[in-house]
Design a protein around this motif. Structure first.
Motif, PDB file in Angstrom:
ATOM      1  N   ILE A  28      45.183  38.291  37.083  1.00  8.22           N
ATOM      2  CA  ILE A  28      44.588  38.202  38.425  1.00  8.22           C
ATOM      3  C   ILE A  28      43.089  37.929  38.427  1.00  8.22           C
ATOM      4  N   GLY A  29      42.473  37.935  37.276  1.00  6.23           N
ATOM      5  CA  GLY A  29      41.022  37.756  37.202  1.00  6.23           C
ATOM      6  C   GLY A  29      40.528  36.478  37.858  1.00  6.23           C
ATOM      7  N   HIS A  30      41.335  35.418  37.788  1.00  7.52           N
ATOM      8  CA  HIS A  30      40.921  34.137  38.371  1.00  7.52           C
ATOM      9  C   HIS A  30      40.702  34.220  39.885  1.00  7.52           C
ATOM     10  N   HIS A  31      41.319  35.174  40.538  1.00  4.37           N
ATOM     11  CA  HIS A  31      41.122  35.322  41.986  1.00  4.37           C
ATOM     12  C   HIS A  31      39.741  35.883  42.328  1.00  4.37           C
ATOM     13  N   PHE A  32      39.054  36.430  41.337  1.00  9.61           N
ATOM     14  CA  PHE A  32      37.751  37.037  41.581  1.00  9.61           C
ATOM     15  C   PHE A  32      36.609  36.131  41.150  1.00  9.61           C
ATOM     16  N   GLN A  67      43.119  35.455  53.429  1.00  7.13           N
ATOM     17  CA  GLN A  67      43.649  34.147  53.812  1.00  7.13           C
ATOM     18  C   GLN A  67      42.823  33.030  53.189  1.00  7.13           C
ATOM     19  N   VAL A  68      41.519  33.205  53.144  1.00  8.32           N
ATOM     20  CA  VAL A  68      40.639  32.214  52.507  1.00  8.32           C
ATOM     21  C   VAL A  68      40.939  32.143  51.009  1.00  8.32           C
ATOM     22  N   LEU A  69      41.043  33.299  50.363  1.00  3.51           N
ATOM     23  CA  LEU A  69      41.381  33.320  48.937  1.00  3.51           C
ATOM     24  C   LEU A  69      42.732  32.654  48.684  1.00  3.51           C
ATOM     25  N   HIS A  70      43.703  32.978  49.509  1.00  2.00           N
ATOM     26  CA  HIS A  70      45.067  32.464  49.360  1.00  2.00           C
ATOM     27  C   HIS A  70      45.097  30.936  49.500  1.00  2.00           C
ATOM     28  N   ALA A  71      44.295  30.395  50.397  1.00  7.20           N
ATOM     29  CA  ALA A  71      44.239  28.947  50.577  1.00  7.20           C
ATOM     30  C   ALA A  71      43.647  28.256  49.350  1.00  7.20           C
ATOM     31  N   HIS A  72      42.725  28.920  48.699  1.00  7.51           N
ATOM     32  CA  HIS A  72      42.078  28.359  47.503  1.00  7.51           C
ATOM     33  C   HIS A  72      42.965  28.489  46.275  1.00  7.51           C
ATOM     34  N   SER A  73      43.576  29.643  46.099  1.00 10.52           N
ATOM     35  CA  SER A  73      44.446  29.935  44.958  1.00 10.52           C
ATOM     36  C   SER A  73      45.478  30.956  45.426  1.00 10.52           C
ATOM     37  N   PRO A  74      46.736  30.547  45.582  1.00  7.08           N
ATOM     38  CA  PRO A  74      47.742  31.424  46.188  1.00  7.08           C
ATOM     39  C   PRO A  74      47.795  32.829  45.573  1.00  7.08           C
ATOM     40  N   LEU A  75      47.823  33.802  46.450  1.00  3.85           N
ATOM     41  CA  LEU A  75      47.999  35.200  46.073  1.00  3.85           C
ATOM     42  C   LEU A  75      49.497  35.490  46.148  1.00  3.85           C
ATOM     43  N   LEU A  76      50.131  35.519  45.002  1.00  5.84           N
ATOM     44  CA  LEU A  76      51.577  35.651  44.921  1.00  5.84           C
ATOM     45  C   LEU A  76      51.990  37.122  44.850  1.00  5.84           C
ATOM     46  N   PRO A  77      53.255  37.408  45.152  1.00  8.33           N
ATOM     47  CA  PRO A  77      53.715  38.799  45.099  1.00  8.33           C
ATOM     48  C   PRO A  77      53.411  39.474  43.760  1.00  8.33           C
ATOM     49  N   GLU A  78      53.564  38.755  42.660  1.00  2.00           N
ATOM     50  CA  GLU A  78      53.282  39.354  41.355  1.00  2.00           C
ATOM     51  C   GLU A  78      51.801  39.667  41.182  1.00  2.00           C
ATOM     52  N   PHE A  80      49.838  40.730  43.686  1.00  2.00           N
ATOM     53  CA  PHE A  80      49.651  41.979  44.422  1.00  2.00           C
ATOM     54  C   PHE A  80      50.193  43.167  43.633  1.00  2.00           C
ATOM     55  N   ALA A  81      51.359  43.004  43.024  1.00  2.00           N
ATOM     56  CA  ALA A  81      51.946  44.084  42.234  1.00  2.00           C
ATOM     57  C   ALA A  81      51.041  44.453  41.063  1.00  2.00           C
ATOM     58  N   HIS A  82      50.468  43.457  40.429  1.00  2.00           N
ATOM     59  CA  HIS A  82      49.583  43.724  39.291  1.00  2.00           C
ATOM     60  C   HIS A  82      48.286  44.385  39.764  1.00  2.00           C
ATOM     61  N   TRP A  83      47.765  43.951  40.913  1.00  2.00           N
ATOM     62  CA  TRP A  83      46.575  44.568  41.502  1.00  2.00           C
ATOM     63  C   TRP A  83      46.838  46.056  41.749  1.00  2.00           C
ATOM     64  N   VAL A  84      48.004  46.367  42.316  1.00  2.00           N
ATOM     65  CA  VAL A  84      48.362  47.767  42.578  1.00  2.00           C
ATOM     66  C   VAL A  84      48.442  48.550  41.271  1.00  2.00           C
ATOM     67  N   ALA A  85      49.033  47.953  40.250  1.00  2.00           N
ATOM     68  CA  ALA A  85      49.160  48.644  38.960  1.00  2.00           C
ATOM     69  C   ALA A  85      47.791  48.964  38.370  1.00  2.00           C
ATOM     70  N   VAL A 122      58.731  40.386  50.672  1.00  2.00           N
ATOM     71  CA  VAL A 122      59.392  41.669  50.855  1.00  2.00           C
ATOM     72  C   VAL A 122      58.527  42.736  50.199  1.00  2.00           C
ATOM     73  N   LYS A 123      58.872  43.985  50.426  1.00  2.00           N
ATOM     74  CA  LYS A 123      58.101  45.104  49.902  1.00  2.00           C
ATOM     75  C   LYS A 123      57.927  44.962  48.389  1.00  2.00           C
ATOM     76  N   ILE A 124      56.695  45.152  47.941  1.00  2.80           N
ATOM     77  CA  ILE A 124      56.364  45.073  46.521  1.00  2.80           C
ATOM     78  C   ILE A 124      56.571  46.439  45.897  1.00  2.80           C
ATOM     79  N   GLU A 125      57.267  46.467  44.805  1.00  6.60           N
ATOM     80  CA  GLU A 125      57.404  47.702  44.045  1.00  6.60           C
ATOM     81  C   GLU A 125      56.335  47.707  42.971  1.00  6.60           C
ATOM     82  N   LYS A 126      55.763  48.852  42.744  1.00  9.61           N
ATOM     83  CA  LYS A 126      54.717  48.977  41.726  1.00  9.61           C
ATOM     84  C   LYS A 126      55.305  48.627  40.370  1.00  9.61           C
TER      85      LYS A 126
END
Length: 129
Positions: A28-32, A67-78, A80-85, A122-126
Protein backbone atom coordinates in the motif's frame (compact mmCIF):
# COMPACT_ATOMS: atom_id res chain seq x y z
CA UNK A 1 1.93 -2.88 30.82
CA UNK A 2 0.70 -0.79 27.90
CA UNK A 3 -1.62 2.07 28.60
CA UNK A 4 -4.69 3.12 26.65
CA UNK A 5 -5.01 5.89 24.08
CA UNK A 6 -5.91 8.89 26.22
CA UNK A 7 -4.57 12.08 24.62
CA UNK A 8 -3.91 13.85 21.34
CA UNK A 9 -0.24 13.04 21.88
CA UNK A 10 -1.09 9.32 22.01
CA UNK A 11 -2.97 9.62 18.72
CA UNK A 12 -0.05 11.46 17.13
CA UNK A 13 2.33 8.73 18.29
CA UNK A 14 0.07 6.05 16.85
CA UNK A 15 -0.25 7.84 13.52
CA UNK A 16 3.46 8.62 13.22
CA UNK A 17 4.31 4.96 13.77
CA UNK A 18 1.52 3.79 11.47
CA UNK A 19 2.55 6.05 8.59
CA UNK A 20 6.22 5.11 8.93
CA UNK A 21 5.17 1.50 8.32
CA UNK A 22 2.41 2.07 5.77
CA UNK A 23 4.40 4.44 3.58
CA UNK A 24 7.20 1.88 3.25
CA UNK A 25 4.87 -1.08 2.75
CA UNK A 26 5.14 -2.93 -0.56
CA UNK A 27 1.36 -3.45 -0.86
CA UNK A 28 0.00 0.00 0.00
CA UNK A 29 2.98 2.35 0.22
CA UNK A 30 2.44 3.58 -3.34
CA UNK A 31 -0.82 5.22 -2.26
CA UNK A 32 1.13 7.54 0.03
CA UNK A 33 3.56 8.82 -2.60
CA UNK A 34 3.78 12.58 -2.48
CA UNK A 35 1.90 12.76 0.85
CA UNK A 36 3.07 15.75 2.85
CA UNK A 37 3.02 14.36 6.39
CA UNK A 38 3.60 17.78 7.96
CA UNK A 39 0.26 18.84 6.47
CA UNK A 40 -1.56 15.49 6.66
CA UNK A 41 -0.74 14.35 10.21
CA UNK A 42 -2.45 17.24 12.04
CA UNK A 43 -5.56 16.79 9.89
CA UNK A 44 -5.77 13.02 10.31
CA UNK A 45 -4.98 13.39 14.02
CA UNK A 46 -8.01 15.69 14.21
CA UNK A 47 -10.11 12.95 12.59
CA UNK A 48 -8.97 10.31 15.08
CA UNK A 49 -9.21 12.69 18.04
CA UNK A 50 -12.84 13.35 17.14
CA UNK A 51 -13.83 9.71 16.78
CA UNK A 52 -11.78 8.35 19.69
CA UNK A 53 -11.87 11.15 22.25
CA UNK A 54 -15.04 12.95 21.17
CA UNK A 55 -13.36 16.32 20.70
CA UNK A 56 -15.03 18.35 17.91
CA UNK A 57 -11.85 19.16 15.97
CA UNK A 58 -12.45 17.54 12.55
CA UNK A 59 -14.93 18.96 10.05
CA UNK A 60 -13.72 17.62 6.68
CA UNK A 61 -15.03 14.79 4.53
CA UNK A 62 -12.56 11.89 4.40
CA UNK A 63 -14.41 10.38 1.44
CA UNK A 64 -13.58 13.28 -0.88
CA UNK A 65 -9.84 12.95 -0.14
CA UNK A 66 -9.96 9.21 -0.84
CA UNK A 67 -11.96 9.73 -4.04
CA UNK A 68 -9.05 11.78 -5.38
CA UNK A 69 -6.57 9.07 -4.38
CA UNK A 70 -8.80 6.37 -5.88
CA UNK A 71 -9.00 8.22 -9.21
CA UNK A 72 -5.20 8.42 -9.36
CA UNK A 73 -4.50 4.85 -8.20
CA UNK A 74 -7.46 2.59 -7.34
CA UNK A 75 -7.91 1.77 -3.67
CA UNK A 76 -8.90 -1.88 -3.85
CA UNK A 77 -10.53 -4.00 -1.14
CA UNK A 78 -7.22 -5.76 -0.46
CA UNK A 79 -5.56 -2.36 0.09
CA UNK A 80 -8.14 -1.46 2.72
CA UNK A 81 -7.76 -4.85 4.41
CA UNK A 82 -3.99 -4.45 4.53
CA UNK A 83 -4.34 -0.88 5.86
CA UNK A 84 -6.54 -2.22 8.68
CA UNK A 85 -4.03 -4.98 9.45
CA UNK A 86 -1.15 -2.49 9.73
CA UNK A 87 -3.24 -0.08 11.79
CA UNK A 88 -4.42 -2.83 14.13
CA UNK A 89 -0.90 -4.19 14.58
CA UNK A 90 0.38 -0.69 15.33
CA UNK A 91 -2.34 -0.06 17.91
CA UNK A 92 -1.66 -3.42 19.56
CA UNK A 93 2.10 -2.76 19.69
CA UNK A 94 1.67 0.62 21.38
CA UNK A 95 -1.56 0.57 23.39
CA UNK A 96 -4.10 -1.59 25.19
CA UNK A 97 -7.50 -0.72 26.56
CA UNK A 98 -11.00 0.38 25.70
CA UNK A 99 -10.01 3.29 23.44
CA UNK A 100 -7.35 1.18 21.71
CA UNK A 101 -10.05 -1.40 20.99
CA UNK A 102 -12.33 1.37 19.75
CA UNK A 103 -9.55 2.61 17.42
CA UNK A 104 -9.25 -0.82 15.85
CA UNK A 105 -13.01 -1.17 15.44
CA UNK A 106 -13.33 2.30 13.96
CA UNK A 107 -10.45 1.64 11.53
CA UNK A 108 -12.31 -1.44 10.30
CA UNK A 109 -15.53 0.56 9.97
CA UNK A 110 -13.80 3.39 8.09
CA UNK A 111 -12.20 0.90 5.70
CA UNK A 112 -15.56 -0.78 5.09
CA UNK A 113 -17.33 2.51 4.37
CA UNK A 114 -14.60 3.79 2.06
CA UNK A 115 -14.46 0.51 0.17
CA UNK A 116 -18.24 0.47 -0.18
CA UNK A 117 -18.34 4.07 -1.42
CA UNK A 118 -15.38 3.69 -3.80
CA UNK A 119 -15.81 0.11 -5.01
CA UNK A 120 -19.33 -0.94 -4.07
CA UNK A 121 -17.52 -3.62 -2.08
CA UNK A 122 -18.70 -5.97 0.59
CA UNK A 123 -17.59 -5.91 4.21
CA UNK A 124 -13.82 -6.31 4.54
CA UNK A 125 -12.59 -8.89 6.97
CA UNK A 126 -9.35 -8.11 8.74
CA UNK A 127 -6.48 -9.98 7.13
CA UNK A 128 -2.96 -10.13 8.42
CA UNK A 129 -0.04 -10.25 6.05
Amino acid sequence: MKRDIETRSDIERLLTDFYSIAMADSKIGHHFGGLNLEHHLPMIANFWEKILLGNPVYFNNPLSFHQVLHAHSPLLPEHFAHWVAIFTTTVDRLFAGETADLAKARAQAVANVLDQKLNGGVKIEKRVG
